[in-house]
Design an enzyme around this catalytic site. Structure first.
Site, PDB file in Angstrom:
ATOM      1  N   GLU A 382       0.734  -1.071   0.186  1.00  0.00           N
ATOM      2  CA  GLU A 382      -0.053  -0.031  -0.207  1.00  0.00           C
ATOM      3  C   GLU A 382       0.917   1.501   0.344  1.00  0.00           C
ATOM      4  OE1 GLU A 382      -3.078  -0.746  -0.381  1.00  0.00           O
ATOM      5  OE2 GLU A 382      -3.396  -2.713   0.012  1.00  0.00           O
ATOM      6  N   HIS A 385       1.821   1.895  -3.601  1.00  0.00           N
ATOM      7  CA  HIS A 385       1.022   2.909  -3.873  1.00  0.00           C
ATOM      8  C   HIS A 385       0.639   4.542  -3.846  1.00  0.00           C
ATOM      9  CE1 HIS A 385      -0.959  -0.331  -5.861  1.00  0.00           C
ATOM     10  NE2 HIS A 385      -1.924  -0.616  -4.700  1.00  0.00           N
TER      11      HIS A 385
END
Length: 930
Positions: A382, A385
């Site tokens: 995550e 990202h």
């Protein structure tokens, strides 16, 4: 976003509030909109025309899809939301600064499950003119009230109509609206939890990817339509309120002294799917990264200690990515928060990353080693990202694979940096690479890059092709380019497209310029066509040289592709020899159907290995002589672990495809009896599980169980039940794997010891190590930690009594199981035995309406279907599954259903082809020597 082995969607339409209904009009949710006379005047005009298209719960036909028009686009969203955590509704007020590029009398936006109360448009400069008059009579000034809202439900759009044309230039679009805090784990939804005193409470949380921001506020819900956001939340004063940015102001709400208004800083320009807000009760732990970013991990109240491991990972990870990309993290803070009810594994909302509790929380005393590793990977995924996806965003969902494939690759790079003792790249091969190969060998696979149109099509591609194959081909590309040029190209890409959108080809261009290699040409052969090649290898010795003849053809799960229209790939091929198994001796780019390669100075007694490191995304079929020469490297461990794994996995797939006998694979598996590596055992265990499931359809299932017991007993005895001094992370993983496998295979000493330890654990005499709780099982109701509950839920299906199996299935839909975890309980039953598989499939059929409604056709439905039916091996079951879903539509799972039916037919063919030979081999093993 990270998946828990699957992905999401379909269209859902909850009952809407009709502002013309006099009964609903008087509800408290609308009263606050009527607190002053001016809004009543507005509303009396805008309700003139509200039309809705009819929605029927049938599978929509594929049809042309039109993206939003470009005549009006947003520059800034001023968004205020007031959720009601008792009635599960919310009120919203949007003031969006927009640019009108072409005079128009309508604005088309995305909108789903929302009712617009009022809408108006104010041209730039008009708000200051006749201000007092405008307050009372909006029609006397330049504010233009919408005269109608036309909801196109199937396309999740609304058209706002205006009585005159909105002229070219800037203006402010004002919309008041209401919506529901749904229980579908998408959009703006409610999440149920218990506070420390056991009282049931609800949080209001968001999950917008791919196309669900439109369920929280009317917006231009396409990734390329970026804007800045000014968000305010009106919430109970005893609740935490979070959004993408830091809090600017928190002040009492004038209309209700139990509420506060929390105002957040303006976001960078960003896509709607990355917007997030959370309102609930949370504790947190906090630290600063070495580059000055404030990092917080939010946990359920009273469990702050469980956020410390994720905080440690995040604080290490942010500087790693800053250094890797040579681009600093662009926000002042980042929050990571555990959400009780959460469909995916995690979601990368910019500055506010949301997670399942099991993907973020680690109890220092009760979490197992595999959970720590999982949390590290998800945090790494995550946070990657935040650059790759958030700072530079895909232009359209066609390029989703690049977002997810890249993050799924670099999460391993990150964890390898933080925890080198995990040997994580070997685990990548078992967890992602081989899984992608298995799925991509099916006729019902799809190319990495899929043209996406309608919103209902987007979530079909959140699967192992986009994630695991995407990660595998990027790993192959990184190896082909080299780390230095790869990083140089990534830096160029992020700088060039920061705060903008990009397509796959844009990345290829940057990497091509950095490396001087034909990246676009090579990679398009992997992303634009389905499948992958099998590399067929023969050899010949000529003096001191080894001559290799290499050819490629498409590999299919049903056997090699035959015919003249066989696709070709540009295949980076690496070769090593037994002289130095860890060093690549030669690299070639195979860009034709076949070629001949000469390797100099290879003596006749040396073996040659293709694809060292198992990096190239292809299977290999060696000549008999080459394979024979490699087998000693398995036994004496001179082949590296990742190559021992790859060799076994390739042969297993060739057997399933009917290209070699399964007996040959069983013989190879026996060579692993001295294997020390966790990941190699993990892959062996997985393949033996597939074979065991297949043979459960025969009357000699016990013989394969005995084979498994014989193979795993030596390593089980060596490991024992107790952790030894000097052992590490991988030893703990291996012990849990081996004891679990022996127990499932009916190894009596293991079962007896498991029962004894379970009894002591229940009685409080000796608490089980967390790493042993999955193979031994534990107590669900007493578990305070979601990780522990999930462990228990996954193994409940291992029981054999039919009445208890039914109780477990009923339990799966009970209040005691979180909605997202129902799937793993049913899957546990389906994967436990032949009877469990039949019972689980019947249960899914009998409860289809409730299950489909629970997930609204999302990706969890796809996962449920796969777990329930993939293990069948009878032709008529494929027909039954197909027939059921023809009359019980699941649009987002169409491809999954096709893949499952194909797998059932492949299993049936495999069983018919090899069952007798397998049986004879297993009998011969037991026969006393003559």
């Amino acid at each position: 976003m990270l998946l828990v082995l699957g992905r999401r969607v379909s269209l859902s339409f909850v009952k809407r509030v009709n502002p013309q209904d006099p009964v609903l009009f008087s509800k408290p949710i609308l009263l606050n909109f009527r607190t002053n006379i001016f809004r009543v005047i507005h509303s009396s005009t805008v309700f003139a025309s509200v039309t809705r298209s009819n929605y029927t719960d049938t599978m929509p036909e594929r049809r042309p899809f039109v993206r939003l028009p470009t005549d009006v686009y947003p520059v800034n969203y001023g968004l205020s939301l007031k959720p009601d955590l008792i009635d599960f509704t919310f009120e919203g007020k949007l003031e969006a600064i927009v640019e009108v590029t072409l005079a128009t009398n309508q604005i088309v936006m995305n909108c789903a499950d929302i009712d617009i109360i009022t809408a108006s448009f104010v041209p730039e400069g008009a708000e200051g003119e006749g201000e007092i008059l405008c307050l009372f009579f909006s029609f006397l000034c330049c504010e233009i009230n919408a005269t109608g809202f036309n909801y196109q439900n199937e396309d999740e759009k609304v058209t706002l109509s205006f009585p005159s044309a909105l002229q070219k230039g800037s203006g402010t679009l004002k919309i008041d609206f209401v919506g529901e805090l749904n229980d579908k784990m998408k959009g703006f939804y409610r999440s149920k939890y218990a506070n420390p005193s056991g009282e049931i409470r609800y949080a209001a949380v968001t999950q917008f990817e791919a196309t669900d921001a439109r369920r929280a506020f009317p917006c231009w819900d396409e990734p390329a339509i970026k804007a800045t956001f000014d968000i305010s939340l009106i919430v109970p004063k005893d609740r935490v309120a979070l959004s993408n940015m830091n809090v600017l102001d928190r002040k009492p709400y004038p209309e209700d002294d139990s509420l506060v208004e929390v105002k957040f800083a303006t976001t960078p320009i960003m896509s709607t799917y990355l917007v997030a807000f959370v309102i609930g009760e949370y504790d947190f732990v906090e630290a600063q990264s070495s580059d000055g970013v404030t990092v917080r991990v939010y946990t359920p109240t009273g469990k702050a200690e469980q956020g410390k491991f994720a905080l440690e990972v995040a604080v290490k990870t942010l500087p790693f990515y800053k250094d890797y990309f040579s681009v600093p993290y662009p926000l002042p803070k980042i929050d990571l928060i555990a959400i009780a009810d959460f469909a995916a594994g995690a979601m990368e909302n910019w500055g506010l990353v949301t997670y399942r509790e099991t993907a973020l929380l680690i109890d220092p005393r009760n979490s197992c080693s595999s959970s720590r590793q999982w949390v590290a990977l998800v945090v790494g995924h995550e946070l990657a990202h935040q650059w790759f996806g958030n700072l530079v965003t895909m232009e359209w969902w066609t390029h989703l694979w690049l977002n997810e494939g890249f993050a799924s690759w670099i999460e391993y790079l990150c964890v390898d940096h933080c925890f080198p003792e995990y040997d994580i790249w070997t685990q990548f091969v078992s967890a992602d690479y081989t899984r992608a190969l298995d799925l991509d060998a099916l006729d019902n696979s799809h190319p990495i890059e899929v043209n996406v149109g309608h919103p209902s099509e987007v979530d079909e591609i959140f699967d192992a092709i986009s994630y695991s194959k995407g990660a595998s081909v990027i790993r192959m590309l990184h190896n082909y380019i080299g780390d230095e040029d790869f990083r140089k190209g990534m830096h160029s890409y992020l700088l060039k497209f920061q705060h903008k959108n990009a397509a796959t080809e844009d990345l290829w261009d940057c990497l091509e310029q950095a490396s001087g290699k034909p990246i676009a040409q090579v990679m398009s052969s992997w992303t634009k066509q389905m499948g992958f090649p099998i590399i067929v290898v023969n050899q010949e010795q000529q003096g001191d040289d080894r001559i290799l003849k290499i050819s490629q053809k498409k590999f299919c799960a049903s056997g090699p592709h035959e015919g003249e229209d066989c696709p070709n790939w540009m295949v980076p091929v690496s070769i090593c020899t037994s002289e130095d198994p860890g060093c690549t001796k030669l690299k070639v780019l195979l860009d034709s159907p076949e070629t001949t390669i000469t390797i100099n100075n290879v003596s006749p007694d040396q073996w040659v290995k293709i694809n060292p490191g198992t990096v190239g995304f292809y299977r290999i079929q060696y000549s008999s002589a080459m394979l024979e020469s490699l087998l000693p490297g398995v036994r004496d461990l001179t082949l590296l672990p990742v190559d021992r794994l790859g060799l076994q996995n390739d042969l297993f797939s060739l057997a399933r495809a009917g290209m070699i006998s399964t007996v040959e694979v069983l013989k190879l598996m026996e060579a692993f009896v001295n294997e020390p590596n966790y990941t190699v055992w993990s892959d062996l265990s997985c393949n033996l599980g597939v074979l065991s499931s297949l043979l459960s359809h025969t009357d000699y299932h016990e013989e394969i169980q005995e084979f498994i017991r014989d193979l795993f007993t030596p390593i089980g005895l060596k490991l024992g039940w107790e952790c030894k001094q000097g052992e590490g992370h991988l030893d703990a993983l291996l012990r849990g794997l081996v004891l679990g496998k022996l127990g499932k295979a009916g190894h009596k000493p293991t079962l007896e010891e498991a029962r004894r330890r379970f009894k002591d654990h229940v009685e409080g005499k000796q608490i089980l190590s967390a790493d042993l709780r999955s193979p031994v099982s534990s107590l669900h109701k007493q578990a305070d930690m979601q990780e522990e509950k999930n462990r228990i839920e996954r193994v409940l299906g291992a029981i054999s009594a039919p009445d208890l199996i039914q109780k477990v299935l009923t339990f799966a839909l009970s209040e005691e199981v979180r909605p997202q975890d129902t799937v793993s309980v049913i899957g546990g039953v389906a994967g436990s035995s032949k009877h469990g598989r039949k019972a689980a499939w019947k249960f899914v059929k009998d409860n289809w309406e409730e299950l489909h409604n629970r997930y609204q056709g999302g990706f969890l439905i796809s996962r449920l279907i796969k777990l329930s039916v993939d293990g069948f091996a009878i032709d008529k079951m494929a027909a039954e599954v197909k027939s059921f879903f023809e009359s019980h539509h699941a649009p987002a799972a169409e491809r999954t259903v096709q893949q499952c039916c194909e797998n059932i037919l492949l299993n049936a063919a495999w069983l018919k082809r090899d069952a007798d030979d397998i049986h004879q081999y297993l009998l011969q093993r037991k026969a006393p020597p003559v």
